[in-house]
Design a protein around this motif. Structure first.
Motif, PDB file in Angstrom:
ATOM      1  N   GLY A  65     -17.563  74.873  80.221  1.00 47.97           N
ATOM      2  CA  GLY A  65     -18.203  73.889  81.072  1.00 47.97           C
ATOM      3  C   GLY A  65     -17.243  73.273  82.056  1.00 47.97           C
ATOM      4  O   GLY A  65     -16.078  73.681  82.168  1.00 47.97           O
ATOM      5  N   HIS A  66     -17.733  72.265  82.772  1.00 45.63           N
ATOM      6  CA  HIS A  66     -16.913  71.550  83.762  1.00 45.63           C
ATOM      7  C   HIS A  66     -17.293  70.080  83.714  1.00 45.63           C
ATOM      8  O   HIS A  66     -18.448  69.723  83.449  1.00 45.63           O
ATOM      9  CB  HIS A  66     -17.159  72.109  85.165  1.00 45.63           C
ATOM     10  CG  HIS A  66     -16.111  71.695  86.158  1.00 45.63           C
ATOM     11  ND1 HIS A  66     -14.915  72.362  86.287  1.00 45.63           N
ATOM     12  CD2 HIS A  66     -16.071  70.667  87.056  1.00 45.63           C
ATOM     13  CE1 HIS A  66     -14.188  71.774  87.226  1.00 45.63           C
ATOM     14  NE2 HIS A  66     -14.862  70.740  87.705  1.00 45.63           N
ATOM     15  N   ARG A  76     -19.995  63.432  85.046  1.00 43.24           N
ATOM     16  CA  ARG A  76     -20.965  64.524  84.969  1.00 43.24           C
ATOM     17  C   ARG A  76     -20.355  65.614  84.106  1.00 43.24           C
ATOM     18  O   ARG A  76     -19.279  66.134  84.399  1.00 43.24           O
ATOM     19  CB  ARG A  76     -21.289  65.076  86.361  1.00 43.24           C
ATOM     20  CG  ARG A  76     -22.309  66.237  86.350  1.00 43.24           C
ATOM     21  CD  ARG A  76     -22.448  66.844  87.728  1.00 43.24           C
ATOM     22  NE  ARG A  76     -23.455  67.893  87.775  1.00 43.24           N
ATOM     23  CZ  ARG A  76     -24.671  67.743  88.277  1.00 43.24           C
ATOM     24  NH1 ARG A  76     -25.044  66.580  88.803  1.00 43.24           N
ATOM     25  NH2 ARG A  76     -25.531  68.751  88.277  1.00 43.24           N
ATOM     26  N   TRP A  77     -21.023  65.930  83.002  1.00 40.34           N
ATOM     27  CA  TRP A  77     -20.658  67.048  82.140  1.00 40.34           C
ATOM     28  C   TRP A  77     -21.674  68.158  82.400  1.00 40.34           C
ATOM     29  O   TRP A  77     -22.881  67.920  82.418  1.00 40.34           O
ATOM     30  CB  TRP A  77     -20.751  66.652  80.673  1.00 40.34           C
ATOM     31  CG  TRP A  77     -19.694  65.723  80.173  1.00 40.34           C
ATOM     32  CD1 TRP A  77     -19.643  64.376  80.345  1.00 40.34           C
ATOM     33  CD2 TRP A  77     -18.550  66.074  79.394  1.00 40.34           C
ATOM     34  NE1 TRP A  77     -18.535  63.863  79.717  1.00 40.34           N
ATOM     35  CE2 TRP A  77     -17.849  64.878  79.125  1.00 40.34           C
ATOM     36  CE3 TRP A  77     -18.063  67.287  78.891  1.00 40.34           C
ATOM     37  CZ2 TRP A  77     -16.683  64.860  78.378  1.00 40.34           C
ATOM     38  CZ3 TRP A  77     -16.894  67.262  78.144  1.00 40.34           C
ATOM     39  CH2 TRP A  77     -16.214  66.062  77.890  1.00 40.34           C
ATOM     40  N   ALA A  83     -26.122  76.346  84.124  1.00 41.38           N
ATOM     41  CA  ALA A  83     -26.038  75.157  83.275  1.00 41.38           C
ATOM     42  C   ALA A  83     -27.178  75.101  82.267  1.00 41.38           C
ATOM     43  O   ALA A  83     -28.349  75.224  82.633  1.00 41.38           O
ATOM     44  CB  ALA A  83     -26.050  73.902  84.139  1.00 41.38           C
ATOM     45  N   ARG A  84     -26.809  74.940  80.989  1.00 42.28           N
ATOM     46  CA  ARG A  84     -27.816  74.761  79.934  1.00 42.28           C
ATOM     47  C   ARG A  84     -28.043  73.279  79.642  1.00 42.28           C
ATOM     48  O   ARG A  84     -29.148  72.874  79.288  1.00 42.28           O
ATOM     49  CB  ARG A  84     -27.378  75.471  78.653  1.00 42.28           C
ATOM     50  CG  ARG A  84     -27.151  76.960  78.796  1.00 42.28           C
ATOM     51  CD  ARG A  84     -27.159  77.627  77.420  1.00 42.28           C
ATOM     52  NE  ARG A  84     -26.292  76.949  76.475  1.00 42.28           N
ATOM     53  CZ  ARG A  84     -25.023  77.252  76.259  1.00 42.28           C
ATOM     54  NH1 ARG A  84     -24.462  78.228  76.951  1.00 42.28           N
ATOM     55  NH2 ARG A  84     -24.300  76.614  75.354  1.00 42.28           N
ATOM     56  N   THR A  85     -26.967  72.510  79.755  1.00 43.26           N
ATOM     57  CA  THR A  85     -27.044  71.077  79.511  1.00 43.26           C
ATOM     58  C   THR A  85     -26.183  70.358  80.544  1.00 43.26           C
ATOM     59  O   THR A  85     -25.069  70.778  80.833  1.00 43.26           O
ATOM     60  CB  THR A  85     -26.526  70.707  78.103  1.00 43.26           C
ATOM     61  OG1 THR A  85     -27.203  71.495  77.132  1.00 43.26           O
ATOM     62  CG2 THR A  85     -26.762  69.232  77.813  1.00 43.26           C
ATOM     63  N   ILE A  86     -26.721  69.284  81.094  1.00 43.82           N
ATOM     64  CA  ILE A  86     -25.996  68.456  82.055  1.00 43.82           C
ATOM     65  C   ILE A  86     -26.154  67.004  81.626  1.00 43.82           C
ATOM     66  O   ILE A  86     -27.263  66.557  81.310  1.00 43.82           O
ATOM     67  CB  ILE A  86     -26.544  68.619  83.496  1.00 43.82           C
ATOM     68  CG1 ILE A  86     -26.479  70.087  83.939  1.00 43.82           C
ATOM     69  CG2 ILE A  86     -25.791  67.724  84.469  1.00 43.82           C
ATOM     70  CD1 ILE A  86     -27.214  70.358  85.244  1.00 43.82           C
ATOM     71  N   ALA A  87     -25.049  66.266  81.599  1.00 44.66           N
ATOM     72  CA  ALA A  87     -25.105  64.826  81.334  1.00 44.66           C
ATOM     73  C   ALA A  87     -24.523  64.114  82.547  1.00 44.66           C
ATOM     74  O   ALA A  87     -23.398  64.389  82.964  1.00 44.66           O
ATOM     75  CB  ALA A  87     -24.312  64.469  80.083  1.00 44.66           C
ATOM     76  N   TYR A  98     -31.828  69.287  80.544  1.00 46.74           N
ATOM     77  CA  TYR A  98     -31.912  70.659  80.028  1.00 46.74           C
ATOM     78  C   TYR A  98     -32.658  71.503  81.070  1.00 46.74           C
ATOM     79  O   TYR A  98     -33.888  71.650  80.999  1.00 46.74           O
ATOM     80  CB  TYR A  98     -32.638  70.668  78.690  1.00 46.74           C
ATOM     81  CG  TYR A  98     -32.038  69.704  77.677  1.00 46.74           C
ATOM     82  CD1 TYR A  98     -30.914  70.057  76.934  1.00 46.74           C
ATOM     83  CD2 TYR A  98     -32.580  68.440  77.492  1.00 46.74           C
ATOM     84  CE1 TYR A  98     -30.354  69.164  76.025  1.00 46.74           C
ATOM     85  CE2 TYR A  98     -32.032  67.544  76.580  1.00 46.74           C
ATOM     86  CZ  TYR A  98     -30.922  67.913  75.856  1.00 46.74           C
ATOM     87  OH  TYR A  98     -30.372  67.025  74.962  1.00 46.74           O
ATOM     88  N   PRO A  99     -31.943  72.037  82.068  1.00 44.40           N
ATOM     89  CA  PRO A  99     -32.602  72.706  83.198  1.00 44.40           C
ATOM     90  C   PRO A  99     -33.501  73.868  82.793  1.00 44.40           C
ATOM     91  O   PRO A  99     -34.571  74.075  83.390  1.00 44.40           O
ATOM     92  CB  PRO A  99     -31.423  73.188  84.050  1.00 44.40           C
ATOM     93  CG  PRO A  99     -30.294  72.283  83.693  1.00 44.40           C
ATOM     94  CD  PRO A  99     -30.475  71.995  82.235  1.00 44.40           C
TER      95      PRO A  99
END
Length: 227
Positions: A65-66, A76-77, A83-87, A98-99
């Motif tokens: 990830g980044h 931003r995680w 991307a499966r998960t973005i915070a 959860y795109p």
């Protein structure tokens, strides 16, 4: 012989006390240097490898990830590619997105969060403490070790509510420049989540939209903590 043994027994508490004082002094010095280094951080980005160990699985789960961070508390995680998960944390709310599922969760943070949950969500900022008073209000230092070019702080949340979910946080910082190298969350059920950071960039120029997210109508938004 008995006299020698008695002498050792008398000296042992003094030696232990002396060692503890040196350890405490070293820990305090490293913490002070880490906090001082934060004055140079305005923004930060890095790649990371996330490793999750679950009691129900024999092998840990890993993903790349980044992360992007900007003072005072925006981040931003992004996990997976695509991307499966973005915070994403904004001023007073955080979205976990959860795109692939077209779902997102909204959490109030900062002043909008309820007291106990605010204490728990504040732990997300562990890698970038602002000052000693804030640090001491949130954590108790359990230990400090040096390994592979990093200082590893083992921290316990001071919040009793947070400790019901998370019993320990481990933060790795580089011994040469006190930059963030890793963090690890140890949960109360024995599972853990570790992030190892690479290719870090100090003070990159970040566009404002990195920390904003507006769902399109196809997303289902839930609020797990209520309004």
């Amino acid at each position: 012989m008995d006299a020698l043994i008695n002498l050792r027994l008398r000296l042992l508490p003094l030696l232990l006390a002396s060692c503890a004082s040196v350890l405490a002094a070293d820990t305090n010095a490293v913490l002070t240097d880490w906090l001082n280094a934060q004055t140079n951080v305005q923004s930060w980005s890095a790649d990371f490898v996330q490793t999750r160990a679950l009691k129900t699985l024999t092998q840990p789960l890993t993903a790349n990830g980044h992360i992007w961070f900007a003072k005072p508390n925006q981040f931003r995680w992004q996990l997976g590619s695509p991307a499966r998960t973005i915070a994403v944390r904004q001023a007073d709310e955080m979205f976990v997105i959860y795109p692939l599922l077209k779902r997102a969760e909204r959490y109030p943070v900062g002043a909008k969060a309820k007291g106990e949950w605010r204490e728990a969500l504040d732990l997300l900022e562990t890698g970038f403490p602002r000052d000693r008073a804030e640090f001491d209000s949130r954590f108790r230092i359990l230990s400090l070790i040096e390994t592979n070019g990093s200082w590893i702080f083992a921290l316990q949340p001071t919040s009793s509510f947070a400790r019901q979910m998370m019993k320990e946080i481990r933060v790795g910082i580089a011994t040469n420049d006190f930059s963030l190298t890793s963090n690890e969350l140890i949960f109360i059920d024995g599972s853990s989540m570790r992030n190892d950071f690479t290719n870090a960039v100090l003070n990159p120029k970040l566009e404002a939209d990195v920390f904003t997210w507006k769902p399109d109508p196809s997303y289902k938004i839930t609020e797990p903590l209520g309004k």
